[in-house]
Design an enzyme around this catalytic site. Structure first.
Site, short mmCIF file in Angstrom:
data_model
loop_
_atom_site.label_atom_id
_atom_site.label_comp_id
_atom_site.label_asym_id
_atom_site.label_seq_id
_atom_site.Cartn_x
_atom_site.Cartn_y
_atom_site.Cartn_z
N PHE A 66 0.81 -1.23 0.00
CA PHE A 66 0.00 0.00 0.00
C PHE A 66 0.84 1.27 0.00
CE2 PHE A 66 -0.13 -2.10 4.18
CZ PHE A 66 0.61 -1.21 4.94
N CYS A 69 1.27 2.90 -3.52
CA CYS A 69 0.14 3.50 -4.24
C CYS A 69 -0.67 4.49 -3.42
CB CYS A 69 -0.77 2.40 -4.80
SG CYS A 69 -1.37 1.23 -3.57
N HIS A 70 -0.40 4.61 -2.14
CA HIS A 70 -1.20 5.48 -1.26
C HIS A 70 -0.26 6.28 -0.39
CE1 HIS A 70 -3.94 6.47 2.12
NE2 HIS A 70 -4.88 6.41 1.19
N PHE A 71 0.24 7.33 -0.75
CA PHE A 71 0.15 8.10 -1.99
C PHE A 71 1.54 8.20 -2.59
CE2 PHE A 71 -3.16 9.63 0.85
CZ PHE A 71 -4.28 9.59 0.04
N VAL A 76 1.49 6.45 3.05
CA VAL A 76 0.82 6.27 4.33
C VAL A 76 -0.10 5.06 4.21
CG1 VAL A 76 -1.02 7.91 3.73
CG2 VAL A 76 -0.53 7.43 6.14
#
Length: 171
Positions: A66, A69-71, A76
């Site tokens: 994650f 892709c976040h962010f 985070v």
């Protein structure tokens, strides 16, 4: 399988495949959606309500899926993944006590986020306190939970609800 009071990552992944408690029992999600690496404690009489306690941990590494892709440029852990882990653990509790069916999140009363999980963190700890178990036609657990990052509470949820369903076709 006999109930244990702690579970390794390999055992949790066996649950995802239907091998830990049997093919017709509830299952945890598989990687990458399994949001903890181990259950360090589970019982059916602990917690502030005396109805059950689960403690679990997730090792934080900068290469967790994650963060990519976040962010982009501001990695985070999504708050919804921590919340989902709380539902996963509440559902695991129902399977662990022998409730039949497959678990589905049914909602929660209140969620608060007061911090974040960054790639520089090392450990997320989940604490789930079971507040109610209904084991009739409806099989459901209700819990209160908190999530800590490196020992500091950053998420809290009240009245998490997970139900067990022998058929999910009309859910």
């Amino acid at each position: 399988m006999t109930r244990q009071n702690a579970y390794s990552r390999d055992q949790l992944l066996a649950s995802a495949r239907g091998e830990l408690f049997g093919p017709n029992s509830g299952r945890l999600p598989n990687d990458p959606m399994l949001m903890f690496d181990r259950i360090t404690e589970i019982n059916d009489n602990g917690g502030s309500h005396g109805k059950g306690l689960i403690r679990a941990e997730l090792d934080i590494r900068p290469d967790l899926w994650f963060f990519n892709c976040h962010f982009i440029g501001d990695p985070v852990m999504p708050g919804c993944l921590g919340l989902d882990a709380m539902w996963q653990l509440t559902g695991f509790f129902l399977t662990w006590i022998g409730a039949p069916g497959r678990g589905r999140a049914l909602g929660c009363g209140e969620v608060k986020f007061t911090g974040q999980v960054l790639p520089t963190a090392t450990l997320v700890t989940y604490e789930i306190e079971i507040s109610r178990v209904i084991n009739r036609k409806l099989v459901m657990a209700q819990s209160d939970a908190r999530m800590l990052v490196d020992g500091r509470e950053i998420y809290a949820a009240k009245d998490l609800r997970v139900g067990m369903f022998t058929s999910t076709e009309n859910f």
